[in-house]
Scaffold this motif. Structure first.
Motif, PDB file in Angstrom:
ATOM      1  N   GLU A 196       0.844  -1.183   0.000  1.00  0.00           N
ATOM      2  CA  GLU A 196       0.000   0.000   0.000  1.00  0.00           C
ATOM      3  C   GLU A 196       0.882   1.236   0.000  1.00  0.00           C
ATOM      4  O   GLU A 196       2.008   1.200   0.503  1.00  0.00           O
ATOM      5  CB  GLU A 196      -0.895   0.040   1.243  1.00  0.00           C
ATOM      6  CG  GLU A 196      -1.952  -1.037   1.291  1.00  0.00           C
ATOM      7  CD  GLU A 196      -2.933  -0.824   2.442  1.00  0.00           C
ATOM      8  OE1 GLU A 196      -3.003   0.319   2.954  1.00  0.00           O
ATOM      9  OE2 GLU A 196      -3.622  -1.788   2.808  1.00  0.00           O
ATOM     10  N   LYS A 197       0.368   2.327  -0.545  1.00  0.00           N
ATOM     11  CA  LYS A 197       1.095   3.583  -0.483  1.00  0.00           C
ATOM     12  C   LYS A 197       1.211   4.012   0.979  1.00  0.00           C
ATOM     13  O   LYS A 197       0.209   4.028   1.703  1.00  0.00           O
ATOM     14  CB  LYS A 197       0.372   4.662  -1.285  1.00  0.00           C
ATOM     15  CG  LYS A 197       1.114   5.984  -1.339  1.00  0.00           C
ATOM     16  CD  LYS A 197       0.365   7.000  -2.191  1.00  0.00           C
ATOM     17  CE  LYS A 197       1.106   8.322  -2.212  1.00  0.00           C
ATOM     18  NZ  LYS A 197       0.391   9.339  -3.030  1.00  0.00           N
ATOM     19  N   PRO A 198       2.414   4.362   1.435  1.00  0.00           N
ATOM     20  CA  PRO A 198       2.583   4.711   2.853  1.00  0.00           C
ATOM     21  C   PRO A 198       1.717   5.898   3.265  1.00  0.00           C
ATOM     22  O   PRO A 198       1.595   6.873   2.523  1.00  0.00           O
ATOM     23  CB  PRO A 198       4.072   5.061   2.953  1.00  0.00           C
ATOM     24  CG  PRO A 198       4.716   4.353   1.822  1.00  0.00           C
ATOM     25  CD  PRO A 198       3.705   4.371   0.715  1.00  0.00           C
ATOM     26  N   GLN A 199       1.122   5.795   4.421  1.00  0.00           N
ATOM     27  CA  GLN A 199       0.366   6.888   5.026  1.00  0.00           C
ATOM     28  C   GLN A 199       1.137   7.388   6.239  1.00  0.00           C
ATOM     29  O   GLN A 199       1.454   6.605   7.133  1.00  0.00           O
ATOM     30  CB  GLN A 199      -1.020   6.396   5.459  1.00  0.00           C
ATOM     31  CG  GLN A 199      -1.904   5.925   4.327  1.00  0.00           C
ATOM     32  CD  GLN A 199      -2.497   7.078   3.530  1.00  0.00           C
ATOM     33  OE1 GLN A 199      -2.546   8.208   4.004  1.00  0.00           O
ATOM     34  NE2 GLN A 199      -2.942   6.795   2.323  1.00  0.00           N
ATOM     35  N   GLN A 200       1.452   8.664   6.268  1.00  0.00           N
ATOM     36  CA  GLN A 200       2.166   9.237   7.404  1.00  0.00           C
ATOM     37  C   GLN A 200       1.293  10.309   8.045  1.00  0.00           C
ATOM     38  O   GLN A 200       0.893  11.269   7.390  1.00  0.00           O
ATOM     39  CB  GLN A 200       3.497   9.842   6.971  1.00  0.00           C
ATOM     40  CG  GLN A 200       4.535   8.786   6.586  1.00  0.00           C
ATOM     41  CD  GLN A 200       5.919   9.375   6.403  1.00  0.00           C
ATOM     42  OE1 GLN A 200       6.065  10.475   5.889  1.00  0.00           O
ATOM     43  NE2 GLN A 200       6.931   8.647   6.808  1.00  0.00           N
ATOM     44  N   THR A 201       1.011  10.100   9.310  1.00  0.00           N
ATOM     45  CA  THR A 201       0.192  11.049  10.050  1.00  0.00           C
ATOM     46  C   THR A 201       1.048  11.726  11.114  1.00  0.00           C
ATOM     47  O   THR A 201       1.535  11.065  12.028  1.00  0.00           O
ATOM     48  CB  THR A 201      -0.991  10.324  10.725  1.00  0.00           C
ATOM     49  OG1 THR A 201      -1.735   9.617   9.729  1.00  0.00           O
ATOM     50  CG2 THR A 201      -1.911  11.318  11.426  1.00  0.00           C
ATOM     51  N   ASN A 202       1.234  13.018  10.981  1.00  0.00           N
ATOM     52  CA  ASN A 202       2.001  13.779  11.956  1.00  0.00           C
ATOM     53  C   ASN A 202       1.079  14.247  13.079  1.00  0.00           C
ATOM     54  O   ASN A 202      -0.086  14.592  12.852  1.00  0.00           O
ATOM     55  CB  ASN A 202       2.665  14.986  11.297  1.00  0.00           C
ATOM     56  CG  ASN A 202       3.676  14.582  10.243  1.00  0.00           C
ATOM     57  OD1 ASN A 202       4.343  13.574  10.372  1.00  0.00           O
ATOM     58  ND2 ASN A 202       3.750  15.357   9.183  1.00  0.00           N
ATOM     59  N   ARG A 205       0.517  19.628  13.078  1.00  0.00           N
ATOM     60  CA  ARG A 205       0.337  20.026  11.681  1.00  0.00           C
ATOM     61  C   ARG A 205       0.639  21.511  11.512  1.00  0.00           C
ATOM     62  O   ARG A 205       0.477  22.281  12.419  1.00  0.00           O
ATOM     63  CB  ARG A 205      -1.087  19.712  11.223  1.00  0.00           C
ATOM     64  CG  ARG A 205      -1.313  18.202  11.087  1.00  0.00           C
ATOM     65  CD  ARG A 205      -2.776  17.897  10.800  1.00  0.00           C
ATOM     66  NE  ARG A 205      -2.944  16.505  10.450  1.00  0.00           N
ATOM     67  CZ  ARG A 205      -2.956  15.510  11.322  1.00  0.00           C
ATOM     68  NH1 ARG A 205      -2.817  15.755  12.604  1.00  0.00           N
ATOM     69  NH2 ARG A 205      -3.114  14.264  10.922  1.00  0.00           N
TER      70      ARG A 205
END
Length: 205
Positions: A196-202, A205
């Motif tokens: 899967e395309k990587p999901q990065q949640t900071n 923001r």
């Protein structure tokens, strides 16, 4: 098939070497090639998060990390072995692993990992957990044994007297050999798991 073993001890022929050699004997019996690299006496700079590796294709510090990177890419499995200092892996080992894993962008999925720790007395479990985190962030299955992969010994040669520790490592090597062969068969039949395309949640923001 090939296993790369990293020895993070500064002492050649010490208790960490004894522990890894016990595994190597089993790997060779299982028809698996082994290469051991000892990095404990190297001057290894820590990662500075410069992200130069994204453009260079290797770490900006051209040392043993870049020398080992292609060996890691070619290997089917990786064993990390080190002594315990202050309830942790030696700083040299952590600097090496931080940069090795961060600067190499090849797919590590389904390379089999195992860690081995050696101490006089305490800090084994904490160091064992510390090393395993490198595997579990990169899709590498972790080989296990009948006990945590730890050996006791302080003076040179004492590790060989830890009968349970040595047995734990032999079981580990056999289990890892089985995993390596099973992964190879699985890749032939099914290929690697889908991506899967990587999901990065900071958090900020």
């Amino acid at each position: 098939m090939k296993v790369l073993m990293i020895n993070g001890s500064p002492r050649k022929g010490g208790n960490t070497s004894i522990a890894l050699a016990e595994m190597e004997k089993v790997f060779l019996q299982e028809g698996i090639e082994v290469e051991t690299v000892q990095i404990g006496t190297k001057a290894i700079h820590g990662c500075i998060a410069c992200n130069s590796c994204a453009n260079l294709g290797q770490c900006v510090f051209n040392d043993v990390v870049n020398e080992v990177a292609p060996k890691f890419e070619a290997a089917d499995g990786l064993v990390l072995g080190c002594p315990v200092y202050y309830a942790s892996a030696p700083g040299t080992m952590i600097s090496f692993l931080d940069r090795l894993f961060y600067s190499t962008h090849f797919d590590k999925t389904m390379k089999v990992g195992a860690s081995v720790v050696v101490a006089r007395r305490g800090g084994l479990s904490a160091t064992f957990d510390e090393l395993n985190k490198y595997f579990t962030i990169t899709g590498m299955p972790v080989a296990s044994s009948r006990y945590w992969n730890s050996v006791h010994g302080r003076l040179p040669g004492e590790a060989a007297q830890d009968a349970e520790g040595m047995q734990t490592l032999r079981v580990l090597a056999r289990n890892m050999s089985f995993l390596l062969k099973s992964v190879a068969l699985g890749k032939e039949t099914y290929g690697l798991p889908g991506k899967e395309k990587p999901q990065q949640t900071n958090f900020i923001r």
